[in-house]
Design a protein around this motif. Structure first.
Motif, PDB file in Angstrom:
ATOM      1  N   MET A   1      21.292  80.848  14.953  1.00 61.34           N
ATOM      2  CA  MET A   1      20.063  80.196  14.520  1.00 61.34           C
ATOM      3  C   MET A   1      18.918  81.194  14.427  1.00 61.34           C
ATOM      4  N   HIS A   2      18.824  82.101  15.409  1.00 56.99           N
ATOM      5  CA  HIS A   2      17.699  83.019  15.461  1.00 56.99           C
ATOM      6  C   HIS A   2      17.565  83.838  14.182  1.00 56.99           C
ATOM      7  N   THR A   3      18.688  84.399  13.716  1.00 61.77           N
ATOM      8  CA  THR A   3      18.629  85.295  12.569  1.00 61.77           C
ATOM      9  C   THR A   3      18.346  84.563  11.267  1.00 61.77           C
ATOM     10  N   ASN A   4      18.463  83.234  11.253  1.00 64.12           N
ATOM     11  CA  ASN A   4      18.220  82.449  10.048  1.00 64.12           C
ATOM     12  C   ASN A   4      16.812  81.860   9.982  1.00 64.12           C
ATOM     13  N   ILE A   5      16.013  82.094  10.995  1.00 60.89           N
ATOM     14  CA  ILE A   5      14.641  81.581  10.994  1.00 60.89           C
ATOM     15  C   ILE A   5      13.758  82.509  10.160  1.00 60.89           C
ATOM     16  N   LYS A   6      13.144  81.958   9.139  1.00 58.48           N
ATOM     17  CA  LYS A   6      12.256  82.745   8.288  1.00 58.48           C
ATOM     18  C   LYS A   6      10.958  83.032   9.046  1.00 58.48           C
ATOM     19  N   THR A   7      10.617  84.286   9.124  1.00 63.96           N
ATOM     20  CA  THR A   7       9.544  84.737  10.012  1.00 63.96           C
ATOM     21  C   THR A   7       8.189  84.142   9.647  1.00 63.96           C
ATOM     22  N   GLN A   8       7.779  84.256   8.394  1.00 65.11           N
ATOM     23  CA  GLN A   8       6.425  83.832   8.028  1.00 65.11           C
ATOM     24  C   GLN A   8       6.215  82.321   8.152  1.00 65.11           C
ATOM     25  N   PRO A   9       7.145  81.468   7.660  1.00 65.18           N
ATOM     26  CA  PRO A   9       6.968  80.029   7.915  1.00 65.18           C
ATOM     27  C   PRO A   9       6.923  79.681   9.396  1.00 65.18           C
ATOM     28  N   ALA A  10       7.744  80.369  10.207  1.00 65.01           N
ATOM     29  CA  ALA A  10       7.752  80.097  11.645  1.00 65.01           C
ATOM     30  C   ALA A  10       6.417  80.478  12.271  1.00 65.01           C
TER      31      ALA A  10
END
Length: 269
Positions: A1-10
């Motif tokens: 899950m961690h690697t699939n989280i888009k940084t800017q939206p998060a």
């Protein structure tokens, strides 16, 4: 899950949360300082590969300390609205990072129920590209280290072990302190007692633990695991487990004997 989280939206969603709802509930932090720290940590993850260095520009770095709460909060912001829309069907819902356990209230019409279940799955996917896989609806499911089953009007639990588990327990010749080795074994026994609703299930898993410890080199004459079905006191009906261990280190002819009664352990379905 961690690697699939888009940084800017998060960053955008969590920053908004920290300045809004979270700030009204928790007043011990400075939101501007925390948001700045989030930018530093999640936009500057550097990876070393051989003699080269790479900056991660997408996804969350695996192994960094804030990754679990970051992932939990990010999808939790979506869950706060998702679950409200599905409260007629979702009777119970719990998530540990990317593992979810829930109780689905079926619709009387099978066709309608299947459509609702598919709609719910599709809606769970509508959060910045995160994809979930699902198990079919069932009366029994594996969640974390538990197998949870519906039995009548209640739930039964027992220990779940992944098929690829190699059971690489500390061998008796390990140089770990003696208390760690005995503590790990006692902890396993206690965990089994707490997770199994039925005594016979707990006894089975404890016997398997004993056999696996022997395969790791523990001497069966030095490690004795005995289950007592009946207790001497009529007031205490909780089964007792006696664990006797003896360990010796290289160059140390002395032996250590430990006897511990695990009792008054509540069954926790």
């Amino acid at each position: 899950m961690h690697t699939n989280i888009k940084t800017q939206p998060a960053i955008a969603h969590i920053s908004e949360y920290l300045c809004g709802d979270a700030r009204r509930t928790f007043t011990h932090y400075d939101p501007d300082a925390l948001i700045e720290a989030i930018h530093i940590v999640f936009e500057n993850n550097i990876i070393a590969f051989g003699d080269t260095y790479w900056q991660q520009i997408l996804g969350t770095g695996m192994g960094i300390s804030p990754a679990p709460p970051w992932a939990t909060i990010f999808y939790g912001l979506y869950e706060s609205t998702l679950l409200k829309r599905w409260r007629q069907r979702i009777r119970f819902y719990r998530r540990f990072i990317d593992d979810v356990f829930g109780i689905w209230l079926s619709h009387p019409c099978p066709d309608t129920n299947e459509k609702l279940w598919n709609d719910f799955q599709e809606e769970m996917q509508n959060w910045h590209g995160l994809e979930w896989t699902y198990k079919p609806l069932s009366t029994s499911v594996n969640f974390m280290d538990l197998t949870i089953s519906i039995a009548g009007t209640g739930l039964l639990t027992t220990l779940y072990k992944k098929p690829q588990n190699l059971y690489l327990y500390l061998p008796p010749h390990s140089l770990h302190p003696r208390g760690i080795k005995t503590g790990l074994i006692l902890g396993e026994v206690l965990r089994i007692r707490r997770l199994c609703s039925k005594q016979e299930d707990a006894n089975k898993h404890i016997r398997q633990l004993f056999q696996r410890l022997c395969k790791r080199g523990h001497d069966s004459s030095a490690l004795t695991l005995a289950d007592h079905k009946n207790c001497s006191s009529t007031c205490d009906t909780t089964p007792k487990t006696h664990l006797h261990t003896r360990s010796s280190n290289s160059g140390d002819n002395t032996s250590h004997n430990l006897e511990m009664n695990l009792h008054s352990t509540a069954w926790s379905p």
